[in-house]
Design a protein around this motif. Structure first.
Motif, PDB file in Angstrom:
ATOM      1  N   UNK A  15       0.847  -1.183   0.000  1.00  0.00           N
ATOM      2  CA  UNK A  15       0.000   0.000   0.000  1.00  0.00           C
ATOM      3  C   UNK A  15       0.887   1.239   0.000  1.00  0.00           C
ATOM      4  N   UNK A  16       0.918   1.925  -1.132  1.00  0.00           N
ATOM      5  CA  UNK A  16       1.818   3.072  -1.257  1.00  0.00           C
ATOM      6  C   UNK A  16       1.395   4.262  -0.417  1.00  0.00           C
ATOM      7  N   UNK A  17       0.109   4.547  -0.321  1.00  0.00           N
ATOM      8  CA  UNK A  17      -0.306   5.735   0.429  1.00  0.00           C
ATOM      9  C   UNK A  17      -1.203   5.412   1.618  1.00  0.00           C
ATOM     10  N   UNK A  33      -3.417 -12.476   5.208  1.00  0.00           N
ATOM     11  CA  UNK A  33      -3.083 -11.227   4.527  1.00  0.00           C
ATOM     12  C   UNK A  33      -2.081 -10.421   5.339  1.00  0.00           C
ATOM     13  N   UNK A  34      -0.993  -9.992   4.669  1.00  0.00           N
ATOM     14  CA  UNK A  34      -0.017  -9.080   5.251  1.00  0.00           C
ATOM     15  C   UNK A  34      -0.057  -7.798   4.443  1.00  0.00           C
ATOM     16  N   UNK A  35      -0.217  -6.661   5.132  1.00  0.00           N
ATOM     17  CA  UNK A  35      -0.232  -5.372   4.455  1.00  0.00           C
ATOM     18  C   UNK A  35       1.094  -4.678   4.733  1.00  0.00           C
ATOM     19  N   UNK A  36       1.796  -4.305   3.673  1.00  0.00           N
ATOM     20  CA  UNK A  36       3.069  -3.599   3.782  1.00  0.00           C
ATOM     21  C   UNK A  36       2.772  -2.124   3.519  1.00  0.00           C
ATOM     22  N   UNK A  37       2.760  -1.320   4.602  1.00  0.00           N
ATOM     23  CA  UNK A  37       2.376   0.082   4.486  1.00  0.00           C
ATOM     24  C   UNK A  37       3.493   0.928   3.886  1.00  0.00           C
ATOM     25  N   UNK A  38       3.097   1.895   3.064  1.00  0.00           N
ATOM     26  CA  UNK A  38       4.013   2.804   2.363  1.00  0.00           C
ATOM     27  C   UNK A  38       5.092   2.032   1.612  1.00  0.00           C
ATOM     28  N   UNK A  39       4.730   0.904   1.031  1.00  0.00           N
ATOM     29  CA  UNK A  39       5.689   0.054   0.325  1.00  0.00           C
ATOM     30  C   UNK A  39       5.326  -0.048  -1.142  1.00  0.00           C
ATOM     31  N   UNK A  40       6.332  -0.296  -1.955  1.00  0.00           N
ATOM     32  CA  UNK A  40       6.092  -0.568  -3.363  1.00  0.00           C
ATOM     33  C   UNK A  40       7.122  -1.561  -3.856  1.00  0.00           C
ATOM     34  N   UNK A  42      10.081  -2.945  -5.765  1.00  0.00           N
ATOM     35  CA  UNK A  42      11.306  -2.330  -6.279  1.00  0.00           C
ATOM     36  C   UNK A  42      11.958  -3.178  -7.359  1.00  0.00           C
ATOM     37  N   UNK A  43      11.604  -4.443  -7.435  1.00  0.00           N
ATOM     38  CA  UNK A  43      12.189  -5.312  -8.439  1.00  0.00           C
ATOM     39  C   UNK A  43      12.004  -6.765  -8.079  1.00  0.00           C
ATOM     40  N   UNK A  44      12.691  -7.620  -8.830  1.00  0.00           N
ATOM     41  CA  UNK A  44      12.653  -9.060  -8.606  1.00  0.00           C
ATOM     42  C   UNK A  44      14.050  -9.502  -8.210  1.00  0.00           C
ATOM     43  N   UNK A  45      14.149 -10.334  -7.177  1.00  0.00           N
ATOM     44  CA  UNK A  45      15.444 -10.828  -6.722  1.00  0.00           C
ATOM     45  C   UNK A  45      16.089 -11.674  -7.826  1.00  0.00           C
ATOM     46  N   UNK A  46      17.375 -11.414  -8.078  1.00  0.00           N
ATOM     47  CA  UNK A  46      18.102 -12.112  -9.131  1.00  0.00           C
ATOM     48  C   UNK A  46      18.646 -13.430  -8.590  1.00  0.00           C
ATOM     49  N   UNK A  47      17.725 -14.378  -8.341  1.00  0.00           N
ATOM     50  CA  UNK A  47      18.142 -15.680  -7.811  1.00  0.00           C
ATOM     51  C   UNK A  47      17.812 -16.818  -8.772  1.00  0.00           C
ATOM     52  N   UNK A  48      17.343 -16.452  -9.964  1.00  0.00           N
ATOM     53  CA  UNK A  48      17.054 -17.455 -10.978  1.00  0.00           C
ATOM     54  C   UNK A  48      15.642 -18.015 -10.926  1.00  0.00           C
ATOM     55  N   UNK A  49      14.903 -17.735  -9.839  1.00  0.00           N
ATOM     56  CA  UNK A  49      13.547 -18.298  -9.741  1.00  0.00           C
ATOM     57  C   UNK A  49      12.482 -17.325 -10.225  1.00  0.00           C
ATOM     58  N   UNK A  50      12.719 -16.039 -10.050  1.00  0.00           N
ATOM     59  CA  UNK A  50      11.728 -15.032 -10.426  1.00  0.00           C
ATOM     60  C   UNK A  50      10.519 -15.022  -9.528  1.00  0.00           C
ATOM     61  N   UNK A  51      10.641 -15.607  -8.325  1.00  0.00           N
ATOM     62  CA  UNK A  51       9.490 -15.686  -7.422  1.00  0.00           C
ATOM     63  C   UNK A  51       9.672 -14.875  -6.148  1.00  0.00           C
ATOM     64  N   UNK A  52      10.730 -14.067  -6.057  1.00  0.00           N
ATOM     65  CA  UNK A  52      10.945 -13.229  -4.882  1.00  0.00           C
ATOM     66  C   UNK A  52      10.963 -11.771  -5.323  1.00  0.00           C
ATOM     67  N   UNK A  53      10.052 -10.959  -4.751  1.00  0.00           N
ATOM     68  CA  UNK A  53      10.038  -9.541  -5.096  1.00  0.00           C
ATOM     69  C   UNK A  53      10.734  -8.750  -3.999  1.00  0.00           C
ATOM     70  N   UNK A  54      11.400  -7.684  -4.420  1.00  0.00           N
ATOM     71  CA  UNK A  54      12.088  -6.784  -3.511  1.00  0.00           C
ATOM     72  C   UNK A  54      11.196  -5.582  -3.266  1.00  0.00           C
ATOM     73  N   UNK A  55      11.177  -5.099  -2.037  1.00  0.00           N
ATOM     74  CA  UNK A  55      10.330  -3.967  -1.673  1.00  0.00           C
ATOM     75  C   UNK A  55      11.177  -2.763  -1.289  1.00  0.00           C
TER      76      UNK A  55
END
Length: 132
Positions: A15-17, A33-40, A42-55
């Motif tokens: 939730x950005x705002x 459900x986990x809400x990450x406040x003021x988060x967006x 930032x990318x995908x972790x370069x671990x070869x799986x493409x299943x981890x997002x960076x915040x």
């Protein structure tokens, strides 16, 4: 809620705002459900799986973001777009502000109203309008 109904094990909401129903919801079913406040995202972790997002956090001192969310199966982007309907006549606006937003009668008969067929009709059936 639909993701939980369809079997999601975990839902992470960025939730950005920090406005809207996701942030004002008092609780979520099954503690999934986990809400990450003021988060967006930032990318995908370069671990070869493409299943981890960076915040990243938009308010890092007060709301440090979790560095990453692992084992992501799907991402649904909801932009939080706030529509402008000022150009509509007052009798066509579904909500009216009177210290709080209130749904107003726009001439739809709840006894005969039916939602337009859509991809979720098969799963949800025909949704009955709320009495509120």
């Amino acid at each position: 809620l639909q993701c939980i109904k369809l079997g999601a094990n975990e839902i992470n909401i960025m939730s950005r705002n920090c406005t809207g129903v996701t942030n004002t919801m008092g609780s979520w079913p099954e503690d999934k459900v986990d809400i990450h406040e003021y988060a967006e995202v930032a990318g995908v972790k370069d671990d070869g799986t493409g299943t981890t997002i960076l915040l990243t956090s938009l308010e890092p001192e007060e709301y440090p973001a979790a560095p990453e969310v692992e084992d992501i199966s799907i991402i649904i982007f909801c932009t939080g777009y706030h529509p402008t309907i000022d150009f509509l006549a007052d009798n066509l606006k579904p909500f009216k502000y009177e210290k709080v937003w209130k749904l107003q009668d726009v001439g739809l008969d709840p006894d005969t109203w039916r939602m337009t067929e859509n991809p979720m009709t098969e799963v949800l059936g025909h949704v009955v309008p709320s009495e509120e």
